[in-house]
Write a protein that holds these residues in place. Structure first.
Motif, mmCIF file in Angstrom:
data_model
loop_
_atom_site.group_PDB
_atom_site.id
_atom_site.type_symbol
_atom_site.label_atom_id
_atom_site.label_comp_id
_atom_site.label_asym_id
_atom_site.label_seq_id
_atom_site.Cartn_x
_atom_site.Cartn_y
_atom_site.Cartn_z
ATOM 1 N N MET A 255 0.855 -1.198 0.000
ATOM 2 C CA MET A 255 0.000 0.000 0.000
ATOM 3 C C MET A 255 0.893 1.251 0.000
ATOM 4 S SD MET A 255 -2.387 1.407 3.004
ATOM 5 C CE MET A 255 -3.699 0.192 2.960
ATOM 6 N N TYR A 256 0.489 2.253 -0.779
ATOM 7 C CA TYR A 256 1.271 3.474 -0.827
ATOM 8 C C TYR A 256 0.864 4.392 0.317
ATOM 9 C CZ TYR A 256 3.431 7.701 -2.494
ATOM 10 O OH TYR A 256 4.180 8.830 -2.587
ATOM 11 N N VAL A 257 1.869 4.852 1.050
ATOM 12 C CA VAL A 257 1.594 5.770 2.157
ATOM 13 C C VAL A 257 2.175 7.128 1.803
ATOM 14 C CG1 VAL A 257 1.919 6.171 4.626
ATOM 15 C CG2 VAL A 257 1.684 3.851 3.765
ATOM 16 N N ALA A 258 1.431 8.190 2.071
ATOM 17 C CA ALA A 258 1.886 9.541 1.722
ATOM 18 C C ALA A 258 3.279 9.795 2.280
ATOM 19 C CB ALA A 258 0.910 10.566 2.257
ATOM 20 N N VAL A 259 4.211 10.282 1.447
ATOM 21 C CA VAL A 259 5.556 10.580 1.916
ATOM 22 C C VAL A 259 5.838 12.074 1.858
ATOM 23 C CG1 VAL A 259 6.564 8.349 1.419
ATOM 24 C CG2 VAL A 259 6.494 10.094 -0.369
ATOM 25 N N LYS A 260 4.878 12.837 1.317
ATOM 26 C CA LYS A 260 5.087 14.281 1.285
ATOM 27 C C LYS A 260 4.060 14.955 2.198
ATOM 28 C CE LYS A 260 6.096 16.572 -2.492
ATOM 29 N NZ LYS A 260 7.500 16.979 -2.607
ATOM 30 N N GLY A 261 4.375 16.204 2.518
ATOM 31 C CA GLY A 261 3.410 16.936 3.329
ATOM 32 C C GLY A 261 4.010 17.281 4.673
ATOM 33 N N GLY A 262 3.356 18.172 5.370
ATOM 34 C CA GLY A 262 3.816 18.530 6.701
ATOM 35 C C GLY A 262 4.754 19.724 6.726
ATOM 36 N N GLU A 263 5.094 20.277 5.525
ATOM 37 C CA GLU A 263 6.054 21.390 5.525
ATOM 38 C C GLU A 263 5.558 22.574 6.358
ATOM 39 O OE1 GLU A 263 5.126 19.829 2.785
ATOM 40 O OE2 GLU A 263 6.813 19.532 1.417
ATOM 41 N N ARG A 264 4.273 22.870 6.165
ATOM 42 C CA ARG A 264 3.745 24.037 6.883
ATOM 43 C C ARG A 264 3.742 23.774 8.393
ATOM 44 N NH1 ARG A 264 -1.390 25.648 8.037
ATOM 45 N NH2 ARG A 264 -2.130 23.772 7.000
ATOM 46 N N ALA A 265 3.354 22.559 8.756
ATOM 47 C CA ALA A 265 3.343 22.196 10.182
ATOM 48 C C ALA A 265 4.756 22.276 10.751
ATOM 49 C CB ALA A 265 2.782 20.796 10.348
ATOM 50 N N ILE A 266 5.737 21.815 9.968
ATOM 51 C CA ILE A 266 7.131 21.835 10.435
ATOM 52 C C ILE A 266 7.610 23.275 10.612
ATOM 53 C CG2 ILE A 266 9.518 21.293 9.795
ATOM 54 C CD1 ILE A 266 8.386 18.697 8.476
ATOM 55 N N ASP A 267 7.327 24.115 9.591
ATOM 56 C CA ASP A 267 7.739 25.528 9.690
ATOM 57 C C ASP A 267 7.118 26.183 10.918
ATOM 58 O OD1 ASP A 267 9.249 25.316 7.467
ATOM 59 O OD2 ASP A 267 7.779 26.222 6.100
ATOM 60 N N ASN A 268 5.840 25.919 11.118
ATOM 61 C CA ASN A 268 5.155 26.535 12.244
ATOM 62 C C ASN A 268 5.688 26.005 13.571
ATOM 63 O OD1 ASN A 268 3.705 27.933 10.360
ATOM 64 N ND2 ASN A 268 1.822 26.725 10.586
ATOM 65 N N ALA A 269 6.025 24.725 13.594
ATOM 66 C CA ALA A 269 6.598 24.131 14.814
ATOM 67 C C ALA A 269 7.931 24.803 15.140
ATOM 68 C CB ALA A 269 6.788 22.629 14.631
ATOM 69 N N HIS A 270 8.733 25.060 14.100
ATOM 70 C CA HIS A 270 10.039 25.680 14.335
ATOM 71 C C HIS A 270 9.895 27.134 14.763
ATOM 72 C CE1 HIS A 270 12.200 22.416 11.744
ATOM 73 N NE2 HIS A 270 11.761 21.976 12.900
ATOM 74 N N ALA A 271 8.884 27.804 14.207
ATOM 75 C CA ALA A 271 8.645 29.193 14.620
ATOM 76 C C ALA A 271 8.242 29.228 16.094
ATOM 77 C CB ALA A 271 7.552 29.819 13.746
ATOM 78 N N TRP A 272 7.416 28.282 16.482
ATOM 79 C CA TRP A 272 6.997 28.238 17.889
ATOM 80 C C TRP A 272 8.183 27.886 18.788
ATOM 81 C CZ3 TRP A 272 2.962 24.416 20.399
ATOM 82 C CH2 TRP A 272 2.560 24.943 21.624
ATOM 83 N N LEU A 273 9.024 26.954 18.295
ATOM 84 C CA LEU A 273 10.242 26.589 19.031
ATOM 85 C C LEU A 273 11.073 27.837 19.312
ATOM 86 C CD1 LEU A 273 12.513 24.607 20.026
ATOM 87 C CD2 LEU A 273 13.267 24.486 17.654
ATOM 88 N N ALA A 274 11.221 28.688 18.284
ATOM 89 C CA ALA A 274 12.021 29.910 18.452
ATOM 90 C C ALA A 274 11.396 30.812 19.519
ATOM 91 C CB ALA A 274 12.139 30.640 17.123
ATOM 92 N N GLU A 275 10.072 30.879 19.504
ATOM 93 C CA GLU A 275 9.384 31.725 20.484
ATOM 94 C C GLU A 275 9.539 31.161 21.903
ATOM 95 O OE1 GLU A 275 5.327 33.167 19.328
ATOM 96 O OE2 GLU A 275 4.872 32.508 21.367
ATOM 97 N N GLU A 276 9.399 29.843 22.007
ATOM 98 C CA GLU A 276 9.551 29.202 23.324
ATOM 99 C C GLU A 276 10.991 29.332 23.826
ATOM 100 O OE1 GLU A 276 7.209 27.037 25.355
ATOM 101 O OE2 GLU A 276 6.039 28.585 24.362
ATOM 102 N N ARG A 277 11.924 29.271 22.915
ATOM 103 C CA ARG A 277 13.329 29.408 23.287
ATOM 104 C C ARG A 277 13.553 30.768 23.934
ATOM 105 N NH1 ARG A 277 15.642 29.395 18.378
ATOM 106 N NH2 ARG A 277 16.092 27.174 18.445
ATOM 107 N N ARG A 278 12.928 31.775 23.357
ATOM 108 C CA ARG A 278 13.100 33.121 23.887
ATOM 109 C C ARG A 278 12.388 33.288 25.228
ATOM 110 N NH1 ARG A 278 13.612 36.785 26.272
ATOM 111 N NH2 ARG A 278 13.806 39.004 25.759
ATOM 112 N N GLY A 279 11.298 32.535 25.423
ATOM 113 C CA GLY A 279 10.565 32.631 26.692
ATOM 114 C C GLY A 279 9.874 33.973 26.828
ATOM 115 N N ASP A 280 9.591 34.343 28.036
ATOM 116 C CA ASP A 280 8.879 35.581 28.347
ATOM 117 C C ASP A 280 9.731 36.786 27.917
ATOM 118 O OD1 ASP A 280 7.664 37.783 29.471
ATOM 119 O OD2 ASP A 280 7.323 36.836 31.429
ATOM 120 N N THR A 281 9.199 37.557 26.951
ATOM 121 C CA THR A 281 10.004 38.666 26.409
ATOM 122 C C THR A 281 10.128 39.842 27.373
ATOM 123 O OG1 THR A 281 8.020 39.402 25.255
ATOM 124 C CG2 THR A 281 9.660 38.186 23.958
#
Lengths: 147, 364
Positions: free
Chosen positions: B1-27
């Motif tokens: 069975m073929y399983v989707a191998v593409k997708g998730g780019e937007r979720a990944i970008d958004n996850a990394h943006a949130w990571l950056a925000e969490e890294r900074r913590g309370d501004t």
């Protein structure tokens, strides 16, 4: 290290000098002389070795960052630098000093750059050594009241 | 069975943006600078340099900031960066006898020449939280000073050595193997083990060392000498035909004195374990020395007690936390296809089982 060769001594001093300190002194020396690059500043790693049991066989501990370059003054002298860290300007300054130390300006470079750097570095080394010395344990034996 | 191998780019970008925000913590709270991390979290910086296998305090501080204080993630960043550096060469072996010692202690000789110098140690502190440090104002703590000593501090082991009471380390100029250049081969040798342990995970090496103390591989160790301080690093510059000092680094060195029974060919004498690690990292250096000693059983004619700390395949294959975490953490990444096949298989097996033993299944 054994500093029979004065060039070894100044290159070693420059390699270990704090980047900002060397930069300040070079600014005070005046405008940079004309030069051409023989090797543009390049960042790299050097594998640092130790000896098993401090005196036995060699082994690799890990790497350190270094920057190296080579240049030639308009008057022909070639300056080399291999300095600790990732500052290209530090490497350039060190290579310039190395080249200038081979010219008639050597004495003034020594007085304006090398000697003050050496004094500064010795002062900070001594400051640490002084704190270490204050933590040296003086044992005393308790009188145990036995004959 | 073929399983989707593409997708998730937007979720990944958004996850990394949130990571950056969490890294900074309370501004509303000031941002940490690289200099602050380097100067005030220096032991974390040292660990990242040692296990990242690259001596550069500013880079290690940056890695700690980027990884939100996850030191193994920081070590990963340093290892990745290290691979991008062209190798200019190898240094001369550092001369730890010339170390400008911040600390130098011996657990075996009270009156060791050069003295017991405690340095900036946590030893003898009461391990009580110091709430003064939580106060906003920063009390300027000034260290006491005494007349600086400039005389070299000899290695304590040399005194035992002159009497022949300890096994001699024979100098050898062979080019050591480098596990960053060639894959590790087993059986290895001491040089490779010392490199591997120097960059090994502090927790793992500590655990292995502790196991030797609890009786898994008997080699009761004393800390003959522990020293921490700065040493110059010298390298031959081929273009110039002479060596220069290319820098200076803080190292921690531990030499242990261990029991030895003697053999038919050698009178009883002490043996050694050795650890040399970047930065002020004494727990690590002592651990390395204990594990180094345990792994020398074959060379010293001891028997294999079957302890994990004597098994170089076990120790060397598992002490690297980047290899370990890479393999461990990859199992959380998509394995949809693998799992799909497992799923099909288990369904098939259940179908077959149901056909073979229909009554049993009904009974359950």
């Amino acid at each position: 290290m054994n500093k029979e060769n004065p060039r070894q001594a100044w290159m070693s001093l420059l390699a270990k000098a704090p980047t900002h300190s060397l930069e300040d002194k070079m600014t005070a020396v005046g405008p940079e002389p004309e030069f051409k690059w023989l090797r543009h500043p390049e960042l790299g790693g050097v594998m640092v070795q130790g000896r098993a049991g401090s005196t036995g066989g060699r082994f690799n501990i890990g790497e350190m960052t270094v920057t190296r370059c080579a240049l030639q003054l308009a008057s022909g002298e070639v300056g080399h630098a291999v300095v600790q860290g990732r500052s290209k300007s530090k490497a350039r300054h060190a290579a310039l000093v190395d080249a200038l130390m081979q010219t008639p300006r050597a004495n003034s470079l020594k007085a304006q750059v090398l000697d003050p750097l050496m004094t500064e570095m010795a002062t900070s080394r001594d400051a640490r050594a002084a704190k270490a010395a204050a933590t040296k344990v003086d044992f005393f034996t308790m009188v145990r009241g036995e004959d | 069975m073929y399983v989707a191998v593409k997708g998730g780019e937007r979720a990944i970008d958004n996850a990394h943006a949130w990571l950056a925000e969490e890294r900074r913590g309370d501004t509303s709270i000031a941002e940490l600078s690289i200099e602050q991390i380097r100067e005030q979290l220096s032991l974390a910086v040292n660990r990242v340099m040692a296990e990242g296998s690259l001596y550069d305090p500013d880079l290690a501080a940056l890695a700690i900031k980027q990884s939100r204080g996850d030191l193994i993630e920081a070590i990963f960043l340093i290892r990745a960066y290290r691979t991008t550096l062209p190798r200019f060469g190898s240094s001369e072996p550092v001369k730890t006898e010339d170390m400008a010692c911040d600390r130098r202690i011996s657990a075996t000789f009270k009156d060791a020449p050069g003295g017991q110098v405690l340095g900036p140690t946590f030893d003898y502190t009461h391990r009580l939280l110091d709430f003064k440090l939580a106060a906003e104002s920063d009390p300027q703590a000034d260290a006491e000073t005494a007349k600086p000593r400039r005389e070299p501090i000899p290695h304590i082991m040399e005194f035992l050595n002159t009497e022949g009471l300890i096994q001699t380390e024979i100098a050898c100029e062979d080019t050591p193997p480098d596990l960053t250049r060639e894959p590790m081969e087993l059986p290895s040798n001491r040089a490779l083990r010392l490199q591997s342990l120097a960059r090994g995970d502090e927790g793992f090496v500590l655990g292995m060392a502790y196991s030797t103390q609890r009786g898994y591989a008997r080699n009761h160790a004393f800390v003959g000498e522990l020293r921490i301080g700065a040493v110059p690093v010298e390298m031959e510059i081929p273009e110039l035909g002479f060596a220069i000092e290319i820098g200076e680094m803080t190292l921690t060195e531990c030499e242990t004195v261990n029991q030895f029974q003697g053999s038919k060919t050698e009178p009883p004498q002490f043996t050694r374990g050795y650890g040399l690690v970047f930065g002020q990292s004494e727990r690590k250096a002592i651990s390395v020395a204990l594990v180094d000693r345990a792994l020398r059983w074959k060379e010293l004619g001891e028997s294999d007690s079957g302890a994990a700390a004597q098994d170089e395949e076990f120790v060397l294959s598992h002490c690297d936390n980047i290899q370990a975490t890479g393999f461990l953490e990859h199992i959380k990444l998509p394995h949809y296809v693998d799992f799909q096949s497992e799923l099909e298989l288990v369904r098939k097996l259940r179908r077959e089982a149901a056909e073979t033993y229909p009554m049993q299944e009904a009974a359950e």
